[in-house]
Design an enzyme around this catalytic site. Structure first.
Site, short mmCIF file in Angstrom:
data_model
loop_
_atom_site.label_atom_id
_atom_site.label_comp_id
_atom_site.label_asym_id
_atom_site.label_seq_id
_atom_site.Cartn_x
_atom_site.Cartn_y
_atom_site.Cartn_z
CB SER A 71 56.22 28.23 26.62
OG SER A 71 56.70 28.67 25.52
N GLY A 312 51.77 27.37 28.18
CA GLY A 312 52.33 27.09 27.17
C GLY A 312 51.31 26.94 25.91
#
Length: 465
Positions: A71, A312
């Site tokens: 992410s 992430g």
């Protein structure tokens, strides 16, 4: 014993050998499969590597091994979109239907959701939509067409809920206005101008490099290579970038330098770079890290200092990025299996204390004594899209279970489970995943539209009536 790889450094002002030793010790103590640590401090940069890219093959991690950054990709997609804002092609506050006139969203939201809503996770669109629409160049178009059947969790602009699908929608907007697939548009808008030569979006590109494979814990407790590589291509703008730690630091330098590229030219106006890291919304909870959100960047406060960052997670891989603008300091950790969040805390607490004199906030801990938590009041099922949580009352002691459904089943290593949970306040549970040390918050709230909700993992879940 894992193999220790070569350390690279641009200057002796960063003690690369020291940080290599600390990575070696802490990564092995925590049982991480492989990792690369990168530090940027002013003009000086270093990286260190540990472990293996794949526990089945034993191939060593190198400092130029590429990892999935998950992410953190969202900050890259946002940066590319803001280049188009700077050029007058996009506008942060116009409905996205301006550029996608055939877009259909639930509750006629297409005419109310703006680019700013998407970049701040306030669109209200259900966020965990991992529909695999294939490998073709039309995958994002098909994915976005499918959002017509996805419910709105919240009215646009009224509340925060982490939204992967919103960033796939950003990617589709970029495609529409540039006339290029998202992968090519990202190369032209960002990767090439910043000299990110080892940053890519497709697995066939990653195969040309030393590439880390994700690892996941199995039922017998062992850590094994994951059964698949990564997310569907249609989720690329939300979590599809693969790159080296050094390229993440080059991207970080661009943001620390207020949009200037290495040759001194400005790629993105300073005002927009500053907008990205300035508070756009305050979060309605504290998750132990984040307290506010800019445009894609999360904002944190450590020891009175403002940081920006993003984490992430993909299939068995983790990435952690923190920038401290006041000290021109950026740190990235990429890991491919094991309790990487615990390694992150151990490493970053040392790095920021030594290089900036800044203490990392203490982790959340269960309180001593009574918490005042009313288990009976909060018992129930809390629904998201493809994900639900259930709060149970076990003789006054709360327990917390979860289950994945729908397309989320295809990207989760397990589809249901139970957290260790402890009451920590009137509207707060602390929970942790099996095998991890870190406690995380589950916060019960009244949502802006009056419904009862639960925030877990940055996402809003609605209490079933």
């Amino acid at each position: 014993m894992f193999e220790v790889n070569r350390v690279t450094a641009r200057s002796s002002s960063l003690d690369a050998a020291h940080w290599q030793r600390r990575l070696d010790v802490l990564a092995e103590n925590h049982g991480v499969a492989g990792a690369v640590l990168g530090i940027l401090h002013g003009d000086d940069m270093m990286s260190a590597a540990f472990g293996v890219t794949n526990m089945r093959t034993g191939a060593p991690v190198q400092t130029d091994t590429v990892f999935q950054i998950g992410s953190i990709t969202k900050v890259y997609s946002a940066t590319a979109a803001l280049r188009l804002v700077a050029d007058g092609v996009l506008d942060l506050d116009k409905p996205i239907s301006t550029w996608l006139p055939t877009l259909r969203l639930a509750d006629d939201a297409a005419h109310r959701v703006t680019l700013r809503h998407l970049l701040t996770h306030t669109s209200g669109i259900a966020g965990d939509v991992f529909t695999d629409t294939g490998r073709g160049d039309d995958c994002l178009e098909r994915y976005v067409d499918g959002l017509a059947s996805v419910p709105q969790l919240l009215p646009p602009g009224t509340g925060f809920s982490y939204c992967n699908s919103g960033f796939s929608l950003v990617g589709r907007v970029i495609e529409q206005v540039t006339g290029k697939v998202w992968d090519r548009a990202m190369h032209d808008l960002l990767f090439a101008p910043l000299g990110l030569d080892t940053t890519m979006t497709l697995p066939e590109e990653a195969l040309l490099h030393s590439a880390a494979m994700g690892h996941e814990h199995q039922a017998d407790g062992t850590l094994q290579p994951a059964a698949r590589w990564g997310l569907p291509r249609s989720n690329g703008p939300a979590g599809g970038i693969v790159c080296t730690a050094r390229d993440v630091l080059a991207f970080s330098r661009f943001h620390l330098n207020d949009g200037r590229v290495p040759d001194g030219n400005t790629l993105l106006p300073r005002a927009l770079v500053r907008d990205m890291r300035s508070t756009q919304i305050e979060l309605p909870f504290y998750d132990g890290d984040n307290n506010a959100l800019g445009l894609a960047w999360f904002r944190q406060t450590w020891d009175g200092q403002s940081l920006i960052g993003h984490d992430g997670y993909t299939v068995g891989q983790n990435a952690f990025l923190r920038l401290l603008p006041s000290h021109q300091l950026a740190v990235v950790l990429l890991a491919n299996g094991g309790p990487a969040p615990d390694l992150y805390r151990a490493l970053y607490s040392e790095i920021f204390a030594e290089l900036a004199g800044v203490a990392m906030p203490s982790p959340l801990h269960p309180p001593q004594g009574s918490s005042g938590f009313d288990t009976g009041h909060h018992v129930g099922t809390y629904l998201g899209y493809n994900h639900e949580h259930e709060v149970l009352d076990d003789d006054g002691v709360p327990s917390l279970r979860w289950a994945a459904t729908g397309s989320l089943v295809d990207v989760m290593p397990t589809t249901e489970g139970e957290y260790e949970a402890i009451a920590a306040g009137g509207d707060l549970l602390l929970y942790r995943e099996p095998g991890q040390r870190r406690w995380r918050p589950a916060t019960f709230v009244q949502l802006p539209d009056g419904r009862s909700g639960l925030y877990i993992g940055l996402r809003a879940y609605i209490r079933a009536s």
